[in-house]
Design a protein around this motif. Sequence first.
Motif, short mmCIF file in Angstrom:
data_model
loop_
_atom_site.label_atom_id
_atom_site.label_comp_id
_atom_site.label_asym_id
_atom_site.label_seq_id
_atom_site.Cartn_x
_atom_site.Cartn_y
_atom_site.Cartn_z
N ILE A 179 26.65 2.32 6.06
CA ILE A 179 27.21 2.68 4.77
C ILE A 179 26.21 2.46 3.62
CG2 ILE A 179 28.26 0.36 4.65
CD1 ILE A 179 30.08 3.16 3.12
N ALA A 180 25.29 1.54 3.85
CA ALA A 180 24.38 1.16 2.77
C ALA A 180 23.05 1.91 2.81
CB ALA A 180 24.13 -0.34 2.82
N LYS A 181 22.95 2.90 3.72
CA LYS A 181 21.69 3.67 3.77
C LYS A 181 21.39 4.29 2.41
CE LYS A 181 20.94 6.46 7.51
NZ LYS A 181 21.26 7.12 8.79
N VAL A 182 20.13 4.24 2.02
CA VAL A 182 19.81 4.79 0.71
C VAL A 182 19.61 6.30 0.79
CG1 VAL A 182 18.85 2.66 -0.22
CG2 VAL A 182 17.35 4.28 0.94
N ASP A 183 20.00 6.96 -0.28
CA ASP A 183 19.91 8.41 -0.31
C ASP A 183 18.56 8.88 -0.81
OD1 ASP A 183 22.92 9.20 0.14
OD2 ASP A 183 22.87 7.48 -1.20
N LYS A 184 18.02 8.14 -1.77
CA LYS A 184 16.73 8.54 -2.33
C LYS A 184 15.84 7.33 -2.45
CE LYS A 184 18.33 12.39 -5.11
NZ LYS A 184 18.51 12.89 -6.46
N ILE A 185 14.58 7.55 -2.14
CA ILE A 185 13.62 6.46 -2.30
C ILE A 185 12.48 6.96 -3.17
CG2 ILE A 185 11.93 4.99 -1.12
CD1 ILE A 185 13.78 4.90 1.28
N GLN A 186 12.15 6.17 -4.16
CA GLN A 186 10.97 6.48 -4.97
C GLN A 186 10.02 5.29 -4.90
OE1 GLN A 186 11.83 7.53 -9.07
NE2 GLN A 186 9.69 7.25 -9.66
N TYR A 187 8.78 5.58 -4.53
CA TYR A 187 7.77 4.51 -4.48
C TYR A 187 7.14 4.38 -5.85
CZ TYR A 187 8.71 4.75 0.43
OH TYR A 187 9.36 4.73 1.64
N VAL A 188 7.19 3.20 -6.40
CA VAL A 188 6.73 2.99 -7.78
C VAL A 188 5.66 1.89 -7.82
CG1 VAL A 188 8.92 3.71 -8.81
CG2 VAL A 188 8.60 1.31 -8.19
N ASN A 189 4.97 1.83 -8.96
CA ASN A 189 3.93 0.80 -9.11
C ASN A 189 4.46 -0.48 -9.73
OD1 ASN A 189 1.95 2.50 -8.11
ND2 ASN A 189 1.67 3.44 -10.12
N GLU B 298 0.87 -1.18 0.00
CA GLU B 298 0.00 0.00 0.00
C GLU B 298 0.90 1.22 0.00
OE1 GLU B 298 -3.03 -2.11 2.98
OE2 GLU B 298 -2.91 0.09 3.15
N HIS B 299 0.55 2.21 -0.82
CA HIS B 299 1.41 3.39 -0.89
C HIS B 299 1.52 4.00 0.51
CE1 HIS B 299 3.03 7.28 -1.93
NE2 HIS B 299 3.41 6.72 -3.07
N PRO B 300 2.76 4.26 0.99
CA PRO B 300 2.90 4.77 2.37
C PRO B 300 2.19 6.11 2.56
CG PRO B 300 5.03 4.62 1.24
CD PRO B 300 4.02 4.07 0.31
N LEU B 301 1.47 6.20 3.68
CA LEU B 301 0.75 7.45 3.96
C LEU B 301 1.74 8.55 4.29
CD1 LEU B 301 -2.16 6.00 6.13
CD2 LEU B 301 -2.25 6.89 3.77
N ASN B 302 2.75 8.17 5.04
CA ASN B 302 3.76 9.15 5.45
C ASN B 302 5.10 8.67 4.89
OD1 ASN B 302 5.72 10.55 6.80
ND2 ASN B 302 4.59 10.61 8.75
N THR B 303 5.53 9.27 3.77
CA THR B 303 6.73 8.75 3.12
C THR B 303 7.99 8.99 3.95
OG1 THR B 303 6.75 10.72 1.77
CG2 THR B 303 5.98 8.73 0.71
N ASP B 304 8.05 10.11 4.66
CA ASP B 304 9.25 10.37 5.48
C ASP B 304 9.42 9.27 6.52
OD1 ASP B 304 9.85 12.59 4.11
OD2 ASP B 304 8.98 14.01 5.56
N LYS B 305 8.31 8.90 7.12
CA LYS B 305 8.35 7.87 8.15
C LYS B 305 8.77 6.52 7.53
CE LYS B 305 5.43 5.77 11.71
NZ LYS B 305 4.77 4.63 11.04
N SER B 306 8.18 6.24 6.40
CA SER B 306 8.50 4.99 5.72
C SER B 306 9.98 4.95 5.31
CB SER B 306 7.59 4.84 4.50
OG SER B 306 7.94 3.72 3.77
N ASN B 307 10.47 6.07 4.77
CA ASN B 307 11.88 6.14 4.38
C ASN B 307 12.79 5.85 5.57
OD1 ASN B 307 10.90 6.97 1.96
ND2 ASN B 307 11.71 9.07 2.04
N GLU B 308 12.40 6.44 6.68
CA GLU B 308 13.21 6.26 7.89
C GLU B 308 13.23 4.79 8.34
OE1 GLU B 308 13.22 8.01 12.35
OE2 GLU B 308 12.03 9.14 10.88
N GLU B 309 12.06 4.17 8.29
CA GLU B 309 11.97 2.76 8.69
C GLU B 309 12.82 1.87 7.77
OE1 GLU B 309 7.33 3.13 10.24
OE2 GLU B 309 7.76 2.08 8.37
N ILE B 310 12.78 2.21 6.50
CA ILE B 310 13.54 1.40 5.54
C ILE B 310 15.04 1.54 5.79
CG2 ILE B 310 14.18 1.37 3.08
CD1 ILE B 310 11.07 1.60 2.61
N ASN B 311 15.47 2.77 6.02
CA ASN B 311 16.90 2.95 6.29
C ASN B 311 17.33 2.27 7.59
OD1 ASN B 311 18.45 4.05 4.24
ND2 ASN B 311 17.48 6.07 4.49
#
Length: 632
Positions: A573-583, A550-563
Motif C-alpha cells: 500500500i505504501a509503494k511510492v508513485d513518483k520518485i525524484q532524485y534531488v541534491n 551517487e545519482h543512480p545510473l539506472n533510475t528505473d532499476k533504482s525506483n524498483e529497488e526502493i519500492n
Amino acid sequence: MRIKSIEEYNTEKSNFDNDPERFWEEKAESFIWKKKWDKVLNWDFHSAKINWFNGGKLNITENCLDRHLKKRANQVAIKWIANNPNEKSISLTYQELHAEVCKFSNVLKKHAIKKGDRVCLYMPMVPELSIAVLACARIGAIHSVVFAGFSAKSLSDRINDAECQALITADGGFRGDKITPLKAISDEAMQTTPSIKTCIVLERTKSKIEMKNQRDYWWHHEMASVDNNFPAEFMDSEDELFILYTSGSTGKPKGIVHTTAGYMIYSQYSFQNVFQYNEGDIYWCTADIGWITGHSYIIYGPLLAGATSIMFEGVPTFPDAGRFWRIVEENKINIFYTAPTAIRALEAKGLDFVKKYNLTSLRVLGTVGEPINEDAWNWYFKEIGGGLCPIVDTWWQTETGGIMISNLAGITTAKPTFATLPLPGIKACIMDDSNSEINENDIEGKLCIKYPWPSMARTIYGDHKRFIDTYFSTFPGYYFSGDGCFKNKDGLFRITGRVDDVLIISGHNLGTAEIESAIDEHNNVCESAIVGYPHSIKGNGIYAFIICHEHPLNTDKSNEEINKLIVKHVGPIAKVDKIQYVNGLPKTRSGKIMRRILRKIASGETTNLGDTSTLLDPTIVESIIKGSINNN
Ligand code: WT7
C-alpha cells in the motif's frame, strides 16, 4: 533523585500512579525555595489553566548556581568550544559563572530592566548567551531567545510580539566558514521595534558595526564597572521564566510560555534520569540555545544537576565532517546528545572521519527532534557508540519543556525507531479518529497527554485562546501533541511524524516517517522525504524526494529497488508513485524538512510556495522545481 535500576523505575511508576501530586512534591523538595508552596497542583485542561506549586517563591538561578557553590565551586559548569578549532576554549567554573551572571544582572538593572520585562537575546553560541539567559532569570526578566539564523523580519516580529524592552546581541557570529552580521541584522530589525530601549552588543567577530548613541552599549564596557554580587529576585512558582517561539502549521509563530518552578523541577528530573547522569560526567548537547533543546539540556537541566555542560559554537562539518568526533575525543565526552539529521549527514560523509578519533569515553548517546530511521540508529549505535552505548530516542516538544517519552539509558529497553515509554510522571495516551482513547496495543493513533506535568507550556504569549485551540480543543480534556504514534504489541511508542504529514492512501493511514525509514534502508540513499499529492484513484499518491550518495545510473532499476524495500518494511500500500532524485531538501535552519513546499511541488504547483524565508538554502527549491518538471 535519580532512578538507578529497573526496580526503582517500577517503583517510581507506581508511586506516581498512587499519588501523582506527592510524586512531584517529593521532587520539588530537593530544591532551594525562598518560601514553600501552598498547593502542588491546580489544573483544568478545558480552559488550559495549569498551576504547579502555587504560593511558592524561588529563583531558578539559585538552584542552578548558588546551591552548588559549597560543593562544586571549582568544577567547570560550562565549557565552551569555539567554531575555529585553533581558538582556545573557555571554561567557566560554577563560581565564575555565578559571578558573571551576577555582573550581567547588575548591567540589566542599571538599564532599568526589571522583573516581568521581556529581553530578547539574538546571539551566537558563546558563553555570554548562557550568562545573559541566566541573568534575565536572576532579575526576573523573561528571556526570549531568537535563533541567530533568523532574519531581521523574523527577529522584529518576535520582538514586537512580546514587546521586548531590551535586545542583547553581538557584532557578529561565527558558524563554519561564515560570519553572520548579527548587529547589522539587529539594526534592521530595530527600525520597526519601538519597544526596544537598550541594545547591548557583545564583541565577538570584531566586524565593523554601527553603534547608536543612547541605545547601543558594548557588553565589555558595561561589565567592567559592575559588582559580581546580585541577590536573586523572589519569583512566584508560576512567574514566567521565558518565551520561546515555535512555528505552527499555520499563522505566525507561537510564543510558547514556560514558568519557573515546574520547568525547573522537570528539566532536572528528566536530564538526570534519561541520560543517567553521573557525578563528574562530561555532557554535550549539540543543539543551539535558540531552540528548546538548548534551553533545557544545555543550560537549565545540566546546571541544575551540577553537571559540566559543553557548549559548541560551530557546525558539525567545519573544518571537516570529523569535528564532532574530534570534540568528543578531546573532551572525553561521556554523554552525547544530537539530532538524527546530523547523524545522517555525517554518516553520508563516510567512516574515515569517525575512525580517526578515539570515542571510547562515550557512555550514553541521545537523539531528538525527529524520528530516527533504523539505518541511522544502527550506524550511530555501531560506529559512534561502538555497540556499547545505549541510545535514548527522546520525544518531546517546545511546548512540553522537557523529554516526555524516552528510554532511560541502560535502565529500560531501547528499540530502534521507538521512543519507547513515557517517563514516570507522564501519562501519554493514543486517541482514535472518533476521539476516544485506545487502550489496546499494536495500534496507531494520535499522541495525547492526559495529565499535567510540571514543565508544560502555560500559554501562548498574548493569545491564550490560540493556546486552547491548538492544544486542548481537538481532544477535549487532553493535551494534543500534533504527532501520530504507533504503540507496538509490547506497548512501546513509536512517533510516526506530525499528523499533518500523515498521508491517507486509498483510505489507509500511512506515516511519512515509516516510508522514509524504509527508503533510507537502500544503500545508495542518504535521505528522503515523502509527501502526498492528489491522485485520481487512490485519493493521494505518494511522491518521494530522494537524496542519493551517487545519482543512480539506472533510475528505473533504482525506483524498483526502493519500492521493494517499502513493500518489505511497510507494505504494498505504501509503494511510492513518483520518485525524484534531488541534491537537497528544503530544510529550516533547525533541520526540519518543509513538507509544505514539497507537497506543492509534488502537486505540480511551482509558484505560490508561500513563505520560504526560514529555509536554510532557498535555492534548493528552484532546483527541485526544475527536476519535478522533467519528472512529470
Ligand atoms: C516535534 C517538536 C523537542 C526538541 C526539538 C524539537 C518531533 C521531536 C522526536 C523524536 C520523533 C520527534 C515531533 C514533535 N520530534 N523529538 N524523538 N522522534 N519525532 O522541538 O521544534 O518543538 O518540535 O519534533 O514531531 O512534535 P520542536
